[in-house]
Write a protein that holds these residues in place. Structure first.
Motif, PDB file in Angstrom:
ATOM      1  N   SER A   2      49.474  18.786  70.810  1.00  0.00           N
ATOM      2  CA  SER A   2      49.512  18.933  72.261  1.00  0.00           C
ATOM      3  C   SER A   2      48.504  19.986  72.726  1.00  0.00           C
ATOM      4  O   SER A   2      48.181  20.933  72.000  1.00  0.00           O
ATOM      5  CB  SER A   2      50.915  19.324  72.728  1.00  0.00           C
ATOM      6  N   THR A   3      48.023  19.796  73.929  1.00  0.00           N
ATOM      7  CA  THR A   3      47.074  20.743  74.508  1.00  0.00           C
ATOM      8  C   THR A   3      47.700  22.123  74.644  1.00  0.00           C
ATOM      9  O   THR A   3      47.034  23.134  74.419  1.00  0.00           O
ATOM     10  CB  THR A   3      46.580  20.240  75.874  1.00  0.00           C
ATOM     11  N   SER A  41      38.312  16.922  66.658  1.00  0.00           N
ATOM     12  CA  SER A  41      39.142  16.377  67.742  1.00  0.00           C
ATOM     13  C   SER A  41      39.880  17.488  68.490  1.00  0.00           C
ATOM     14  O   SER A  41      40.058  17.413  69.719  1.00  0.00           O
ATOM     15  CB  SER A  41      40.146  15.364  67.194  1.00  0.00           C
ATOM     16  N   LYS A  44      37.244  19.259  70.705  1.00  0.00           N
ATOM     17  CA  LYS A  44      36.894  18.409  71.845  1.00  0.00           C
ATOM     18  C   LYS A  44      38.006  18.391  72.884  1.00  0.00           C
ATOM     19  O   LYS A  44      37.743  18.421  74.088  1.00  0.00           O
ATOM     20  CB  LYS A  44      36.572  16.994  71.383  1.00  0.00           C
ATOM     21  N   GLU A  45      39.249  18.353  72.425  1.00  0.00           N
ATOM     22  CA  GLU A  45      40.379  18.366  73.359  1.00  0.00           C
ATOM     23  C   GLU A  45      40.435  19.686  74.133  1.00  0.00           C
ATOM     24  O   GLU A  45      40.661  19.697  75.336  1.00  0.00           O
ATOM     25  CB  GLU A  45      41.695  18.128  72.619  1.00  0.00           C
ATOM     26  N   ALA A  48      37.559  19.667  76.682  1.00  0.00           N
ATOM     27  CA  ALA A  48      37.863  18.776  77.801  1.00  0.00           C
ATOM     28  C   ALA A  48      38.879  19.419  78.737  1.00  0.00           C
ATOM     29  O   ALA A  48      38.746  19.354  79.967  1.00  0.00           O
ATOM     30  CB  ALA A  48      38.386  17.438  77.287  1.00  0.00           C
ATOM     31  N   TRP A  49      39.884  20.074  78.154  1.00  0.00           N
ATOM     32  CA  TRP A  49      40.898  20.732  78.972  1.00  0.00           C
ATOM     33  C   TRP A  49      40.279  21.879  79.761  1.00  0.00           C
ATOM     34  O   TRP A  49      40.537  22.038  80.948  1.00  0.00           O
ATOM     35  CB  TRP A  49      42.047  21.240  78.095  1.00  0.00           C
TER      36      TRP A  49
END
Length: 73
Positions: A2-3, A41, A44-45, A48-49
């Protein structure tokens, strides 16, 4: 992952390196840690957040580390 967990972990990493007297080196240390120990990944997440939320809730060292990292969202 999870973010929220990524943000929490990134902030913990930044808090560890925040004690370094040279803030530029602290940013590089955070960036290097994320590069070496996080899966692409995950990076990158996080990027992006940060882009979507302008870094809200991220330690300033994480914000600086991610901005200059050259990772693609």
């Amino acid at each position: 992952m999870s973010t929220d967990n990524l943000i929490k972990m990134a902030n913990q990493i930044a808090q560890y390196f925040a004690s370094q007297p040279d803030q530029e080196q602290a940013v590089l240390s955070v960036r290097n840690h994320l590069q070496m120990f996080w899966a692409p990944s995950m990076r990158k997440e996080l990027l992006a957040w940060q882009t979507e939320h302008q870094g809200a809730d991220l330690h300033p060292l994480v914000q600086a580390a991610v901005q200059g990292a050259g990772w693609e969202a």
